[in-house]
Design a protein around this motif. Structure first.
Motif, mmCIF file in Angstrom:
data_model
loop_
_atom_site.group_PDB
_atom_site.id
_atom_site.type_symbol
_atom_site.label_atom_id
_atom_site.label_comp_id
_atom_site.label_asym_id
_atom_site.label_seq_id
_atom_site.Cartn_x
_atom_site.Cartn_y
_atom_site.Cartn_z
ATOM 1 N N THR A 1 0.743 -1.233 -0.049
ATOM 2 C CA THR A 1 0.082 -0.126 0.150
ATOM 3 C C THR A 1 0.777 1.284 -0.268
ATOM 4 O O THR A 1 0.673 2.257 -0.860
ATOM 5 C CB THR A 1 -1.005 -0.122 1.244
ATOM 6 N N SER B 1 -5.602 -8.015 -3.439
ATOM 7 C CA SER B 1 -5.938 -6.568 -3.292
ATOM 8 C C SER B 1 -7.205 -6.230 -4.080
ATOM 9 O O SER B 1 -7.743 -6.721 -5.000
ATOM 10 C CB SER B 1 -4.926 -6.041 -4.368
ATOM 11 N N GLN C 1 -4.661 -1.310 -2.364
ATOM 12 C CA GLN C 1 -5.497 -1.332 -1.353
ATOM 13 C C GLN C 1 -5.890 -2.985 -1.061
ATOM 14 O O GLN C 1 -6.171 -3.705 -2.049
ATOM 15 C CB GLN C 1 -6.613 -0.436 -1.284
ATOM 16 N N SER D 1 -7.312 -3.538 -5.766
ATOM 17 C CA SER D 1 -6.813 -2.816 -6.695
ATOM 18 C C SER D 1 -6.621 -3.523 -7.822
ATOM 19 O O SER D 1 -6.209 -4.861 -7.541
ATOM 20 C CB SER D 1 -5.392 -2.024 -6.439
#
Length: 156
Positions: free
Chosen positions: A24, A60, A30, A62
């Protein structure tokens, strides 16, 4: 041949929380909270074992290229000695045929197979002897549910 583009990179770590915080801070990914996953039949060919195993992992939020962090454990495929970039994950729709092809290939080592209660294959880890790269073939019949887990952190 159509390219099979990896949708995630699996990274084996000693401490999921610390690794998530680092990714992160360094690249802005994230993460959801770690989830415990029990595999009813885990054939770890590196350790020479077969049986139930519980893994701790997190994906994640993301993406589209996701990161998967897996807690290191044991002596086989998830051994702490294999910490770092562990595999590239790709979707696979024909798991039994893929396993047969991998086992017949002269330049591939099937290192582990994750089986479901119903006898179906959930995932296969196979390493190329020519490149040293390990691929995780993930059964795409649960792709929708898995992508929901990635997006929300809720594993079902």
């Amino acid at each position: 041949m159509t390219a099979q583009i990896p949708y995630h990179s699996g990274i084996l770590v000693d401490d999921i929380g610390a690794a998530a915080a680092r990714f992160t801070a360094e690249i802005g990914y994230q993460f959801n909270e770690p989830t415990s996953i029990t595999v009813p039949r885990f054939e770890d060919r590196l350790a020479g074992t077969e049986g139930e195993v519980t893994l701790s992992a997190v994906y994640s939020r993301s993406g589209p290229h996701r990161l998967e962090l897996i807690a290191a454990q044991g002596d086989g495929i998830y051994s702490p000695a294999r910490a770092g970039l562990h595999h590239l994950g790709i979707w696979e729709s024909a798991m039994p045929a893929r396993l047969a092809d991998l086992e017949a290939a002269s330049d591939t080592v099937v290192e582990a197979v994750l089986w479901r209660k119903d006898g179906g294959i959930s995932a296969i880890y196979a390493r190329s002897t020519s490149t040293g790269t390990r691929l995780e073939y993930v059964n795409d019949d649960r792709r929708e549910a898995l992508e929901r887990w990635f997006d929300t952190g809720v594993f079902s």
